[in-house]
Design a protein around this motif. Structure first.
Motif, PDB file in Angstrom:
ATOM      1  N   LEU A  64       0.834  -1.205   0.000  1.00 56.66           N
ATOM      2  CA  LEU A  64       0.000   0.000   0.000  1.00 56.66           C
ATOM      3  C   LEU A  64       0.869   1.256   0.000  1.00 56.66           C
ATOM      4  CD1 LEU A  64      -2.933   0.997   0.074  1.00 56.66           C
ATOM      5  CD2 LEU A  64      -2.795   0.967   2.568  1.00 56.66           C
ATOM      6  N   LEU A  65       1.928   1.249   0.813  1.00 58.01           N
ATOM      7  CA  LEU A  65       2.828   2.399   0.859  1.00 58.01           C
ATOM      8  C   LEU A  65       3.532   2.605  -0.485  1.00 58.01           C
ATOM      9  CD1 LEU A  65       4.479   1.957   4.386  1.00 58.01           C
ATOM     10  CD2 LEU A  65       2.676   3.563   3.727  1.00 58.01           C
ATOM     11  N   ALA A  66       3.822   1.512  -1.177  1.00 57.17           N
ATOM     12  CA  ALA A  66       4.483   1.590  -2.482  1.00 57.17           C
ATOM     13  C   ALA A  66       3.491   1.840  -3.618  1.00 57.17           C
ATOM     14  CB  ALA A  66       5.262   0.307  -2.747  1.00 57.17           C
ATOM     15  N   GLU A  67       2.212   2.036  -3.244  1.00 59.04           N
ATOM     16  CA  GLU A  67       1.133   2.305  -4.199  1.00 59.04           C
ATOM     17  C   GLU A  67       0.990   1.197  -5.254  1.00 59.04           C
ATOM     18  OE1 GLU A  67       0.660   6.389  -5.488  1.00 59.04           O
ATOM     19  OE2 GLU A  67       2.173   7.036  -4.042  1.00 59.04           O
ATOM     20  N   GLN A  68       1.133  -0.047  -4.779  1.00 57.22           N
ATOM     21  CA  GLN A  68       0.972  -1.210  -5.647  1.00 57.22           C
ATOM     22  C   GLN A  68      -0.426  -1.792  -5.561  1.00 57.22           C
ATOM     23  OE1 GLN A  68       4.036  -3.708  -4.021  1.00 57.22           O
ATOM     24  NE2 GLN A  68       5.695  -2.726  -5.176  1.00 57.22           N
ATOM     25  N   CYS A  69      -1.255  -1.246  -4.652  1.00 58.23           N
ATOM     26  CA  CYS A  69      -2.612  -1.751  -4.472  1.00 58.23           C
ATOM     27  C   CYS A  69      -3.461  -0.674  -3.802  1.00 58.23           C
ATOM     28  CB  CYS A  69      -2.606  -3.035  -3.636  1.00 58.23           C
ATOM     29  SG  CYS A  69      -1.889  -2.811  -1.991  1.00 58.23           S
ATOM     30  N   ALA A  70      -4.740  -0.973  -3.623  1.00 56.79           N
ATOM     31  CA  ALA A  70      -5.665  -0.026  -3.015  1.00 56.79           C
ATOM     32  C   ALA A  70      -5.916  -0.382  -1.553  1.00 56.79           C
ATOM     33  CB  ALA A  70      -6.981  -0.023  -3.782  1.00 56.79           C
ATOM     34  N   PHE A  71      -6.541   0.535  -0.811  1.00 54.68           N
ATOM     35  CA  PHE A  71      -6.844   0.324   0.611  1.00 54.68           C
ATOM     36  C   PHE A  71      -7.611  -0.980   0.823  1.00 54.68           C
ATOM     37  CE2 PHE A  71      -5.482   4.575   0.964  1.00 54.68           C
ATOM     38  CZ  PHE A  71      -5.374   4.918   2.296  1.00 54.68           C
ATOM     39  N   GLY A  72      -8.618  -1.186   0.012  1.00 56.32           N
ATOM     40  CA  GLY A  72      -9.474  -2.357   0.188  1.00 56.32           C
ATOM     41  C   GLY A  72      -8.785  -3.682  -0.064  1.00 56.32           C
ATOM     42  N   ASP A  73      -7.635  -3.641  -0.747  1.00 59.85           N
ATOM     43  CA  ASP A  73      -6.916  -4.877  -1.072  1.00 59.85           C
ATOM     44  C   ASP A  73      -6.149  -5.442   0.120  1.00 59.85           C
ATOM     45  OD1 ASP A  73      -7.762  -4.689  -3.728  1.00 59.85           O
ATOM     46  OD2 ASP A  73      -6.003  -3.500  -4.309  1.00 59.85           O
ATOM     47  N   VAL A  74      -5.896  -4.620   1.130  1.00 54.73           N
ATOM     48  CA  VAL A  74      -5.000  -5.063   2.205  1.00 54.73           C
ATOM     49  C   VAL A  74      -5.711  -5.326   3.536  1.00 54.73           C
ATOM     50  CG1 VAL A  74      -3.022  -3.882   1.186  1.00 54.73           C
ATOM     51  CG2 VAL A  74      -4.413  -2.683   2.881  1.00 54.73           C
ATOM     52  N   VAL A  75      -6.935  -4.854   3.691  1.00 56.90           N
ATOM     53  CA  VAL A  75      -7.651  -5.041   4.953  1.00 56.90           C
ATOM     54  C   VAL A  75      -8.331  -6.413   4.972  1.00 56.90           C
ATOM     55  CG1 VAL A  75      -9.452  -4.180   6.492  1.00 56.90           C
ATOM     56  CG2 VAL A  75      -8.032  -2.562   5.205  1.00 56.90           C
ATOM     57  N   GLN A  76      -7.987  -7.235   5.963  1.00 56.91           N
ATOM     58  CA  GLN A  76      -8.540  -8.583   6.073  1.00 56.91           C
ATOM     59  C   GLN A  76      -9.395  -8.710   7.342  1.00 56.91           C
ATOM     60  OE1 GLN A  76      -5.836 -11.900   5.049  1.00 56.91           O
ATOM     61  NE2 GLN A  76      -4.174 -10.402   5.012  1.00 56.91           N
ATOM     62  N   THR A  77     -10.434  -9.498   7.245  1.00 55.00           N
ATOM     63  CA  THR A  77     -11.213  -9.812   8.437  1.00 55.00           C
ATOM     64  C   THR A  77     -10.471 -10.881   9.243  1.00 55.00           C
ATOM     65  OG1 THR A  77     -12.458 -11.496   7.236  1.00 55.00           O
ATOM     66  CG2 THR A  77     -13.414  -9.280   7.330  1.00 55.00           C
ATOM     67  N   THR A  78     -10.773 -10.982  10.519  1.00 61.15           N
ATOM     68  CA  THR A  78     -10.149 -11.989  11.377  1.00 61.15           C
ATOM     69  C   THR A  78     -11.240 -12.819  12.049  1.00 61.15           C
ATOM     70  OG1 THR A  78     -10.127 -10.657  13.418  1.00 61.15           O
ATOM     71  CG2 THR A  78      -8.300 -10.339  11.872  1.00 61.15           C
ATOM     72  N   VAL A  79     -10.834 -13.806  12.814  1.00 64.53           N
ATOM     73  CA  VAL A  79     -11.796 -14.647  13.541  1.00 64.53           C
ATOM     74  C   VAL A  79     -12.442 -13.880  14.688  1.00 64.53           C
ATOM     75  CG1 VAL A  79     -10.643 -16.813  12.967  1.00 64.53           C
ATOM     76  CG2 VAL A  79      -9.951 -15.553  15.024  1.00 64.53           C
TER      77      VAL A  79
END
Length: 228
Positions: free
Chosen positions: A99-114
């Motif tokens: 995300l910092l390197a602008e290789q993806c969007a915000f929504g691509d990195v946020v994951q749900t957990t248990v």
């Protein structure tokens, strides 16, 4: 076996009534009291050196906030030696570094957990230039982008005495918690860590003394109050 061991690090999610879980709730409460006259939304957790338990501490603290009903985002900013993907058993293909390197969007990195109410951003690909990535204005932009979405943002950082990364991250947070492994870190190293954080203009909220050995009477008293 490794997967099971990592899951057991989330004691807040495994046994909410244990004295250790009560300890994490106490940390959460102390942070809330320390911020009575200021907004503490973005918090970093760091340590003097590796192996002091900062990642386990911040993971359980994140669960403690989530169990309170807060909408929590946990971020792994230890780009050199990430560990949160193992603790939560999630993939680490894309994360903060991407995300910092602008290789993806915000929504691509946020994951749900248990854990209900708890989302996770792993460290992502190990970059060749972690310090440069973290010291760019992009880090502040990314954090600011998540502030309206989450009640609290917790950031795991690199140990302070190892590299400058932890200092950089701590300086853009509202406060920082220092985890110290009891009896294993020299006093002068802890003092130097404190001085480095202050020099970086980080606000030190307090210290978590990890694996402190209690006498039998102290342990019994702690258990008594922990189960009321």
């Amino acid at each position: 076996m490794r997967q099971s061991a990592n899951r057991n690090k989330l004691i807040m999610n495994v046994n909410r009534r244990s004295s250790i879980s009560e300890g994490y709730r106490n940390i959460r409460t102390n942070i809330q009291f320390s911020g009575w006259n200021q907004k503490l939304q973005v918090l970093a957790v760091t340590s003097t050196q590796a192996g002091e338990g900062k990642s386990t501490t911040i993971s359980n603290l994140a669960v403690a906030y989530a169990q309170e009903g807060k909408n929590v985002l946990l971020i792994d900013a230890d780009l050199r030696h990430p560990s949160l993907q193992s603790i939560f058993n999630v993939p680490n293909r894309l994360g903060l570094s991407n995300l910092l390197a602008e290789q993806c969007a915000f929504g691509d990195v946020v994951q749900t957990t248990v854990v209900e109410n708890l989302s996770l951003v792993t460290a992502g690909s190990v970059p060749p230039n972690p310090t440069e990535l973290l010291s760019s204005d992009r880090l502040q932009e990314v954090i600011d982008g998540w502030k309206p979405v989450y009640d609290i943002i917790l950031i795991d950082t690199s140990p302070v005495m190892a590299v400058a990364d932890g200092l950089i991250v701590s300086s853009v947070c509202d406060g920082v918690i220092l985890v110290v492994l009891s009896g294993k870190v020299k006093r002068e190293y802890i003092q130097k860590t404190k001085e480095k954080l202050e020099l970086a203009k980080a606000t030190i909220l307090g210290v978590v003394l990890n694996q402190k050995k209690y006498s039998k009477s102290e342990a019994n008293q702690y258990r008594y109050y922990g189960h009321q």
